[in-house]
Design a protein around this motif. Sequence first.
Motif, mmCIF file in Angstrom:
data_model
loop_
_atom_site.group_PDB
_atom_site.id
_atom_site.type_symbol
_atom_site.label_atom_id
_atom_site.label_comp_id
_atom_site.label_asym_id
_atom_site.label_seq_id
_atom_site.Cartn_x
_atom_site.Cartn_y
_atom_site.Cartn_z
ATOM 1 N N ASP A 272 0.811 -1.215 0.000
ATOM 2 C CA ASP A 272 0.000 0.000 0.000
ATOM 3 C C ASP A 272 0.845 1.266 0.000
ATOM 4 O O ASP A 272 0.321 2.377 0.090
ATOM 5 N N ARG A 274 2.952 2.402 2.211
ATOM 6 C CA ARG A 274 3.241 3.038 3.501
ATOM 7 C C ARG A 274 4.748 3.055 3.770
ATOM 8 O O ARG A 274 5.491 2.179 3.332
ATOM 9 N N VAL A 309 0.903 0.329 12.379
ATOM 10 C CA VAL A 309 -0.332 -0.242 11.841
ATOM 11 C C VAL A 309 -1.522 0.348 12.588
ATOM 12 O O VAL A 309 -1.400 0.850 13.716
ATOM 13 N N ARG A 310 -2.680 0.261 11.931
ATOM 14 C CA ARG A 310 -3.938 0.706 12.531
ATOM 15 C C ARG A 310 -4.806 -0.509 12.828
ATOM 16 O O ARG A 310 -4.654 -1.559 12.177
ATOM 17 N N GLU A 313 -6.346 -3.521 10.157
ATOM 18 C CA GLU A 313 -5.840 -3.519 8.774
ATOM 19 C C GLU A 313 -4.891 -4.687 8.526
ATOM 20 O O GLU A 313 -4.396 -5.320 9.461
ATOM 21 N N ARG A 314 -4.640 -4.949 7.222
ATOM 22 C CA ARG A 314 -3.812 -6.088 6.843
ATOM 23 C C ARG A 314 -2.801 -5.686 5.756
ATOM 24 O O ARG A 314 -2.918 -6.097 4.602
ATOM 25 N N PRO A 315 -1.816 -4.907 6.096
ATOM 26 C CA PRO A 315 -0.805 -4.546 5.091
ATOM 27 C C PRO A 315 0.064 -5.744 4.725
ATOM 28 O O PRO A 315 0.307 -6.635 5.543
ATOM 29 N N GLU A 344 1.893 -11.081 5.394
ATOM 30 C CA GLU A 344 0.741 -10.242 5.732
ATOM 31 C C GLU A 344 0.751 -9.933 7.230
ATOM 32 O O GLU A 344 0.896 -10.845 8.059
ATOM 33 N N ARG A 346 -1.447 -8.822 10.274
ATOM 34 C CA ARG A 346 -2.863 -8.799 10.654
ATOM 35 C C ARG A 346 -3.001 -8.052 11.977
ATOM 36 O O ARG A 346 -2.750 -8.601 13.056
#
Length: 511
Positions: A272, A274, A309-310, A313-315, A344, A346
């Motif tokens: 994504d 980031r 991370v938030r 979400e799954r970056p 991934e 999680r």
Amino acid sequence: MAGGGSRRWLRVLLGVFSVVLLLCGIGTAAATWGWTRAVVDTTGEVDFVNRLAVPPLAPSRIDDRGRRVFDLRAQPGQRDFGPGGPTHTWGFNGDYLGPTLRAERGEEVLVNVVNGLGEPTSVHWHGMHLPAAMDGGPHQMVRPGATWSPRWKVDQPAATLWYHPHPHGATAEHVYRGLAGMFLLDDAPSRALPLPRRYGVDDFPVIVQDRKFRSDGRFDHGRGALGGVGILGDTLLVNGTVGPYLDVTTERVRLRLLNGSNGRTYDFGFADGRGFALVGTDGGLLAAPHQTGRIRLSPGERAEIVVSVRPGERPVLRSFPPHTGVDFLNSRFTGGDDTFDVLELRAAGTLAPAPEVPRRLVPVDRLDPASAAEQRHFRLSGRQINGRAMDPDRIDFAVTKDSTEIWELDKQDGTPHSFHVHDVQFQVLSVDGAPPPPELAGWKDTVLLTAGRPVRVIARFADHADPNVPYMFHCHILDHEDQGMMGQFVVVEPGQRPGRPPAGHGHGQHR
């Protein structure tokens, strides 16, 4: 008669021409197929269904001399990586890879290495500053059934190091089968920083390796006809896990990335886009975090990153096509056009708070080029360094203990090469005459080279001297190392001359 003969010759010529066109067409089709097949792209195709395995911290004990003692056993095993059945593997204290060793600066450590395999192997402590006789290079081989017990005092900053075999001519095979693990060092300055540091909670090893599998599940050891970097796999293992996901429970997580592959270079970032904070490289923490979105690692290199991370979400950590400093043709056949979805993250619905990454980390004292007692030039080409292949009986040069040297590293062919030196961490002075980029501003022991762009590094060779037992310098693309792209140096006391490497190239039994 004359007219009939002419027609026959015309038919023959047309037939030959048709065959040539057919062969050209087949050749073009084959070349196109090979060119297309040379690219691996797993973007969006990886099913992240397996929880990331986290190598356990190796148990240790303090002996009656105050030394921290670890036990490692190299042994065969098998693991089911997916369709096709179990794979025959090697590992330390298990079926694949090994536990994470952890020690404190100032401690004396002793590692009992037992060889439970059917052939000699060794264990090299990659990135560690230690006596040459404890380094685990090709002169410290351990026979089947034997035990080797190296011991040394940890005297370097906190860092993410690793260990792997180093048998001359067989390193690629031993690592490919699974013999590798991390060795983490801690110190007071690193503990004082508000960085994630709870192993397996917010601080994780991420050992990335590419592998090929046969239909029956066995490792495929086949090397491509083109490329020349050895085996390039189309499946990624992360800590030995295929399709891994990592449950994240904190707002920030520290990933200790290790390129544990034999020949593949990665360019890590997030799908994504980031950014993240690069806080450490091979030899320890940087002076200040480097905010970036990519970090390129050639075989053997490490990087410590902190990513935010938030909740929920799954970056996805991805490896983008890496620039390896070669032309477009060589890039295609050495993995330079490949893309992999790696891991991934999680994030839980509720995350424990974590402090911001500090603006300053640890001081990195710069070595002064004016203090260098010697400058050396290393030309990497083919499978040789400075026009010579590895000879276990030859010491290439001697370095005087407690001296500083500048080495210029120059890649002169079209194949990817990296450069690794044992015992010391170095600092990059320049890349093609320019100051190094931020990701090369800290302590390093391995660096990727680009043709026509010399890299100048500086290192201090302190504490340990032995005229007979050498350290190695070599390309860390393991097939290149095995094929002779390696040399040997000794560190000697002032006025001392180099001796002779151990007889038998270290294949004796060590107790």
